[in-house]
Scaffold this active site. Structure first.
Site, short mmCIF file in Angstrom:
data_model
loop_
_atom_site.label_atom_id
_atom_site.label_comp_id
_atom_site.label_asym_id
_atom_site.label_seq_id
_atom_site.Cartn_x
_atom_site.Cartn_y
_atom_site.Cartn_z
N GLU A 1 52.19 44.75 71.45
CA GLU A 1 51.35 45.34 72.49
C GLU A 1 50.46 44.25 73.06
O GLU A 1 49.81 43.51 72.32
CB GLU A 1 50.50 46.45 71.89
CG GLU A 1 49.85 47.36 72.90
CD GLU A 1 50.69 48.59 73.22
OE1 GLU A 1 50.27 49.36 74.09
OE2 GLU A 1 51.76 48.78 72.60
N ARG B 1 53.02 47.88 76.14
CA ARG B 1 54.08 47.57 75.18
C ARG B 1 54.98 46.48 75.76
O ARG B 1 55.36 46.54 76.93
CB ARG B 1 54.90 48.83 74.88
CG ARG B 1 55.90 48.64 73.75
CD ARG B 1 56.48 49.97 73.31
NE ARG B 1 57.49 49.81 72.27
CZ ARG B 1 58.07 50.83 71.66
NH1 ARG B 1 57.76 52.08 71.99
NH2 ARG B 1 58.98 50.63 70.72
N LYS C 1 53.11 59.30 65.94
CA LYS C 1 51.79 58.88 66.44
C LYS C 1 50.75 59.95 66.18
O LYS C 1 51.01 61.14 66.33
CB LYS C 1 51.85 58.50 67.92
CG LYS C 1 52.39 59.51 68.86
CD LYS C 1 52.51 58.88 70.26
CE LYS C 1 53.36 59.75 71.17
NZ LYS C 1 53.65 59.10 72.44
N LYS D 1 47.31 52.09 67.01
CA LYS D 1 47.99 52.36 68.28
C LYS D 1 47.08 51.82 69.37
O LYS D 1 46.02 52.36 69.63
CB LYS D 1 48.23 53.85 68.48
CG LYS D 1 49.09 54.11 69.71
CD LYS D 1 49.40 55.56 69.94
CE LYS D 1 50.43 55.71 71.05
NZ LYS D 1 50.22 54.86 72.21
#
Length: 601
Positions: A310, A265, A433, A260
């Site tokens: 990302e 994004r 997440k 992550k």
């Protein structure tokens, strides 16, 4: 179609506090609208001229120039307009009063008749489009003249909502979910068509476009709708948990795990030699990343696709990942090419939703990822997200710690079964997440929406110094109060806050806000802030998850603290009420629940 029709409905909508009534009235307006311009009507209802993703300019008329336009249109001295505005605090209401006065004192008002032509929606739309698109020398004067011309033709009620539209402050309380429900009722035969309309909107986030398809081809046409390059797909969202064992169980025992990243994004569209980049909020950010456009053009294969990743700032020397704040520094630089040198970026891709005329949102993650990997050429700038496939807790934990050590925020754990589709616009357990625990009993921060403000005392007297914050309930399209936050703001942020809130101040509570607390001022639910706290507790003061855990009580955040503004998130992207409930259920429970805390103390 007369603009007066829209203005009259806006006037009714403004006075409604029930979402059901709001939806029914909006459906009535849509059903009575001219089908040839239904897309324009929908955009006006949204308070815009076109979808954000087109990247077209906004109206660009400041308060000062609006006052001048009202002055010209009503033949009133500018100082008088300004004084009335200071007294009322609403330029739309100023325009209405001055137009009413003008009508009543004119000879036509005395005779009780009028010879002027009615203002048409098409004329309003085309004139305001010219206002937005006019640039260069003399453009300000032209904008004022165009707007004054519209206001001259407008009746008092039309003038009120024209001015509010130009200000970006319609105040009629309509969110996208409400428009979708109203469209289903108006064109789809009832609420039962809502799922079809919502699915179409999730694949093509353009309400005007969806409305036009329905009126031209019928509701059935939406069932076979595919993504279209150039129109962003609403992003798939993840749930959150802090227990690796529970996460793995939720996704079926095995999963694909991605880093992550602490970046921005981005949804990247390509058609032939044209490339578009859209933010999480579906805004066109292509001009901010000419380097990314070049990388995608050079290092990916395919004529037409929609992929997601990302954008992460990296150290120009070592290539190590930098923080999200570094990316924000880049955005603030006026010279984009200087910014590219100082703050270079990499793109880490993690999904593919559309490729060569095939909709991949309905295909499993493993199929999507395999194709994504095949279209990226070896290079140093565009990469597949760091990932691993796991089926045990040890591997998941090990990869999580590696992600943290390399500058990531944590990991995204993704289901890989046959049903692991791309759930556009939805938050679900296919993606979970896992972020590092903060030095607090809350396992994660939350993103909440400002719905009201409270004046401070002492040195902060006369200033808004604490905020009423709310979580989003997607089932009801409302914002439910969850805490009152007063700490974490710098003096500079507090000064900036006064201006921010006064621009979106409301006389009454917004119809999409559900709160028992009465702040000193109500505001439009526009701004999203990241908040951390000690724990989530039961509270009779707040409406988040009202009656779910305990009768006549909701959930609240104890000792909340402001961390930062989340300009990259829309109000509907905020932490949901279900997520707050999940976090409450997962936190370690004490034998006796702490008594509810009033955050104002």
């Amino acid at each position: 179609m007369e603009f007066k029709v829209i203005a009259e409905y806006f006037d009714k909508l403004e006075k409604i506090s029930s979402r059901l009534q709001l939806t029914a009235l909006l459906a009535d307006l849509l059903s009575k609208s001219d089908k040839a311009i239904i897309d324009k009507v929908v955009y006006i209802i949204q308070g815009k001229l076109w979808p954000d993703f087109l990247g077209y300019p906004e109206l660009g008329i400041g308060e000062k120039f609006l006052i001048k336009a009202i002055s010209i249109a009503t033949n009133t001295d500018e100082n008088s307009v300004e004084n009335l505005y200071k007294s009322i605090g609403d330029l739309g209401e100023v325009a209405r009063r001055l137009k009413s006065k003008q009508q009543s004192t004119g000879i036509l008002g005395f005779l009780g008749t009028s010879s002027k032509e009615s203002l048409k929606v098409d004329e309003v739309y085309s004139t305001l489009s010219k206002v937005a698109l006019t640039t260069g020398e003399g453009s300000r004067d032209l904008k004022i003249r165009l707007l004054a011309g519209l206001l001259k033709k407008a009746d008092p009620l039309e003038a009120k909502f024209l001015v509010r539209f130009v200000e970006g402050r319609l105040r009629v309380g309509i969110g996208d979910a409400t428009v979708l429900d109203a469209m289903a009722i108006a064109f789809g035969g009832g609420q039962s068509a809502s799922e079809i309309v919502e699915r179409a909107y999730n694949l093509r986030a353009d309400l005007g476009n969806i409305a036009k398809i329905i009126v031209e081809k019928g509701i059935e046409a939406l069932k076979t709708l595919k993504p279209e390059v150039g129109i962003p797909i609403r992003p798939m969202l993840a749930e959150r948990l802090s227990n690796p064992e529970e996460i793995l169980k939720k996704v079926g025992g095995s999963a694909l795990v991605d880093y992550k990243y602490d970046g921005e994004r981005a949804q990247i569209h390509k058609k032939d030699d044209k490339i578009f980049i859209f933010s999480r909020r579906l805004e066109n950010i292509t001009s901010q990343y000419p380097d990314v456009v070049e990388y995608i053009s050079k290092y990916t294969e395919g004529k037409e696709f929609i992929i997601e990743g990302e954008i992460v700032a990296v150290d120009p020397e070592s290539g190590e990942m930098r923080s999200f704040q570094e990316l924000m520094h880049r955005k603030r630089k006026s010279d984009i090419y200087e910014a590219i040198k100082e703050y270079p970026v990499n793109v880490f891709l993690f999904d593919l939703m559309y490729y060569e005329d095939v909709d991949y949102t309905t295909k499993p993650l493993e199929v999507r990822r395999k194709l994504l990997e095949s279209i990226v050429k070896p290079n140093d700038y565009v990469k597949i997200a760091h990932h691993i496939q796991v089926n045990n807790i040890e591997d998941l934990k090990s990869f999580f710690y590696r992600a943290i050590s390399e500058g990531g925020e944590g990991v995204m754990v993704k289901a890989i079964g046959k049903d692991a589709i791309y759930q556009a616009g939805a938050r679900g357990w296919l993606w979970i997440k896992l972020k590092r625990d903060y030095q607090s009993e809350m396992a994660d921060t939350v993103d909440l929406v400002v719905v009201g403000g409270f004046y401070g005392k002492g040195k902060r007297g006369g200033k808004i110094s604490s905020l009423l914050m709310a979580a989003y309930n997607p089932k009801t399209d409302t914002f439910e109060s969850v805490c009152k936050v007063a700490s974490g703001f710098s003096d500079e942020q507090l000064d900036e806050l006064q201006k921010k809130l006064m621009e979106i101040k409301r006389d009454i509570k917004h119809p999409r806000v559900n709160s028992k607390m009465e702040p000193d001022i109500w505001v439009e639910p526009v701004y999203v802030a990241e908040i951390i706290g000690a724990e989530i507790t039961i509270s009779p003061l707040h409406t988040c998850c009202q009656d779910v855990v305990e009768k006549d009580a909701g959930l609240s955040i104890r000792f909340p603290r402001f961390i930062r503004w989340r300009d990259d998130k829309s109000p509907e992207d905020a932490t949901t009420t279900d997520e707050i409930l999940e976090m409450y259920n997962k936190q370690p429970k004490k034998k006796i629940e702490s008594p509810p805390i009033d955050e104002s103390v």
